[in-house]
Write an enzyme that holds these catalytic residues in place. Structure first.
Site, short mmCIF file in Angstrom:
data_model
loop_
_atom_site.label_atom_id
_atom_site.label_comp_id
_atom_site.label_asym_id
_atom_site.label_seq_id
_atom_site.Cartn_x
_atom_site.Cartn_y
_atom_site.Cartn_z
N HIS A 1 0.82 -1.22 0.00
CA HIS A 1 0.00 0.00 0.00
C HIS A 1 0.86 1.26 0.00
O HIS A 1 0.51 2.26 -0.64
CB HIS A 1 -0.94 0.02 1.20
CG HIS A 1 -1.91 -1.13 1.22
ND1 HIS A 1 -2.72 -1.40 2.30
CD2 HIS A 1 -2.19 -2.08 0.29
CE1 HIS A 1 -3.47 -2.47 2.03
NE2 HIS A 1 -3.15 -2.89 0.82
N HIS B 1 52.77 -7.56 -24.79
CA HIS B 1 51.60 -8.36 -24.42
C HIS B 1 51.15 -9.19 -25.61
O HIS B 1 50.34 -8.76 -26.42
CB HIS B 1 50.46 -7.45 -23.92
CG HIS B 1 49.45 -8.18 -23.09
ND1 HIS B 1 48.26 -8.63 -23.57
CD2 HIS B 1 49.48 -8.55 -21.78
CE1 HIS B 1 47.57 -9.22 -22.61
NE2 HIS B 1 48.30 -9.18 -21.51
N HIS C 1 -9.06 -2.14 -5.38
CA HIS C 1 -8.01 -2.41 -4.41
C HIS C 1 -7.03 -3.45 -4.96
O HIS C 1 -5.82 -3.34 -4.70
CB HIS C 1 -8.58 -2.90 -3.08
CG HIS C 1 -7.50 -3.08 -2.05
ND1 HIS C 1 -6.99 -2.02 -1.33
CD2 HIS C 1 -6.80 -4.17 -1.66
CE1 HIS C 1 -6.02 -2.46 -0.54
NE2 HIS C 1 -5.90 -3.77 -0.72
N HIS D 1 -0.99 -11.39 -4.36
CA HIS D 1 0.39 -11.01 -4.08
C HIS D 1 1.40 -12.03 -4.63
O HIS D 1 2.49 -11.66 -5.06
CB HIS D 1 0.60 -10.81 -2.59
CG HIS D 1 -0.18 -9.66 -2.04
ND1 HIS D 1 -0.05 -8.38 -2.52
CD2 HIS D 1 -1.14 -9.60 -1.08
CE1 HIS D 1 -0.86 -7.58 -1.86
NE2 HIS D 1 -1.55 -8.30 -0.99
N ASP E 1 -3.02 -3.03 -5.31
CA ASP E 1 -2.01 -4.02 -4.92
C ASP E 1 -1.05 -4.33 -6.07
O ASP E 1 0.16 -4.49 -5.87
CB ASP E 1 -2.68 -5.32 -4.46
CG ASP E 1 -3.26 -5.22 -3.06
OD1 ASP E 1 -2.90 -4.28 -2.32
OD2 ASP E 1 -4.08 -6.09 -2.70
#
Length: 462
Positions: free
Chosen positions: A78, A365, A260, A287, A264
């Site tokens: 929230h 190198h 709601h 969730h 979420d």
């Protein structure tokens, strides 16, 4: 360019945790660029930090719960939804308990606190992940599914069907994040009576009352249950309204449950860690499926960002040529390892080097099979970063740059004579007291050849 945002002033709220039942103080504080959302447990030794990251999700029963090194944050969704809905990027959230206050079960009071604190722009560009193809996650057990498809804006649609007559099928849509505050923020959490009975019987909902959760009555209420509810909520009388919810609450919207669930989704997907340009469709969200989708998105984004090869037109006039570079950097041949600066802002720099067989290091190198030494690629990345940090002082010719730390160095491919190296260095934290902490990448032949996390400091010449 859309800039990152944080809050202007710190602000605190107090309340009760829904599941812990404990009094909690929560304080929102301004945060630096690229901080994201971080929780700080000020009640624990050392005030440990838990980032709002999907990879820290350990439990999704009765909320999205995070844990890092044994430190927990419960019911984070929230609060996170409120910050996304208020178009904020960076905030520090201090708590003296593991769970934010439930307030009225929505994001309304958090949004009001954010607006009271004020929102300010920061000197850094907001980053987005632009969705180019459909990405989805399905929970085979429940049939829940979330997908995201290409869209110019962040949009979310939530569709819920709990198979009960009292709630039925509901949908909710947020066409733009600007709709969140007015259309979504005040949608309260809800529960079914049978779930509530189980939670109460197991002592798992200690901070609830009839003002912070909508209770849908999906079964006959026995006298014993009614008495338990009276005790649990401290009420002398409880009854069921004609629309099937317990009394003391009036629905804000006929589809408040779907709104709601959408809230979420917004909060849980904040755990991805980057703004999304795409349309999210969530069918029977929860969730678990939300956070599994967030984890999948986070992984995809990290892989794409890691493999994303920047493209620059090398035929254009550079921002800095070798003469300008030599007026800033103290390095000189054969240890000056960049030829051009292509691009630079307050938070990043892009440099370039043409690798030729005439390099001094090829003498020793592997002269019969020349390969540019990896340590010199790191040095070249650091010199590009040195341009960035030296650009913050008015007299760069009077400063020297020194390494403080090198971490997470990886070499992917060989760099050979004839290759053109592109170095991109981005600040991890803002430059402070002449200290530059940056993530550096080196590219050649259309692929990442090396990367490192570098920290350096500039100091005035003695």
């Amino acid at each position: 360019m859309v800039k990152q945002k944080t809050i202007q002033n710190e602000i605190s709220l107090t309340g009760v945790g829904l599941h812990t039942g404990k009094e909690v103080k929560m304080t929102f504080k301004p945060a630096p660029i690229n901080n994201g959302f971080t929780f700080v447990r000020v009640d624990l030794e050392g005030s440990p930090i838990i980032e709002a990251d999907a990879n820290y999700v350990v439990n999704t029963q009765r909320g999205t719960n995070l844990e890092k090194l044994g430190v927990k944050i419960q019911t984070s969704e929230h609060v996170l939804a409120a910050f996304v809905g208020c178009d904020v990027d960076n905030v520090i959230i201090e708590l003296n308990e593991s769970e934010p206050p439930i307030m009225d079960g929505s994001s309304k009071y958090f949004v009001e606190a954010i607006e009271k604190a004020g929102v300010v722009e920061q000197e850094a560009e907001r980053k987005y992940y632009v969705v180019k193809e459909v990405i989805s996650f399905v929970d085979e057990t429940t049939g829940s599914e979330i997908l995201v498809m290409p869209s110019d804006d962040y949009q979310v649609t939530a569709m819920v069907d709990f198979g009960t007559k009292v709630l039925g099928t509901q949908n909710a849509t947020m066409k733009s994040i600007t709709d969140f505050k007015k259309e979504i923020a005040d949608a309260r959490t809800f529960s079914f009576l049978h779930e509530l009975e189980t939670l109460l019987d197991n002592g798992l909902i200690k901070g609830g009352d009839l003002n912070n959760a909508i209770v849908y009555v999906d079964k006959e209420i026995s006298e014993a249950t009614m008495e338990n509810l009276k005790v649990a909520f401290g009420k002398d009388k409880i009854s069921v309204k004609p629309n099937g919810i317990l009394d003391n609450l009036t629905l804000h919207y006929p589809n408040e449950a779907a709104r709601h669930k959408l809230l979420d989704v917004v909060g849980d997907l904040a755990l991805i860690g980057i703004r999304i340009k795409g349309k999210v469709i969530a069918n029977k969200p929860g969730h678990f499926v939300n956070t599994q989708f967030a984890k999948k998105m986070s992984k995809i984004i990290k892989i794409e960002q890691k493999n994303q090869i920047p493209v620059y037109d090398l035929n254009l006039e550079p921002l800095m040529d070798i003469h300008k570079i030599m007026s800033i950097l103290p390095h000189r041949p054969p240890f000056l390892l960049i030829d051009r600066i292509i691009e630079m802002s307050d938070t990043h720099v892009v440099g370039m080097k043409n690798v030729t067989m005439n390099e001094n290091f090829f003498v020793g190198h592997f002269p019969d099979a020349p390969v540019m030494p990896g340590v010199l690629i790191v040095e070249a990345m650091a010199q590009s970063g040195g341009i960035l940090v030296l650009s913050t002082v008015p007299d760069p010719e009077n400063y020297l740059t020194y390494f403080m730390k090198i971490d997470n160095v990886k070499f992917k491919y060989k760099v050979l004579p004839g290759d053109t190296l592109i170095f991109k260095c981005e600040l991890i934290t803002p430059i402070r007291r002449g200290i530059c902490h940056m993530q550096a990448h080196a590219y050649a032949n259309g692929r990442l050849v090396a990367e490192a996390e570098l920290m350096a400091q500039i100091a005035k010449k003695q």
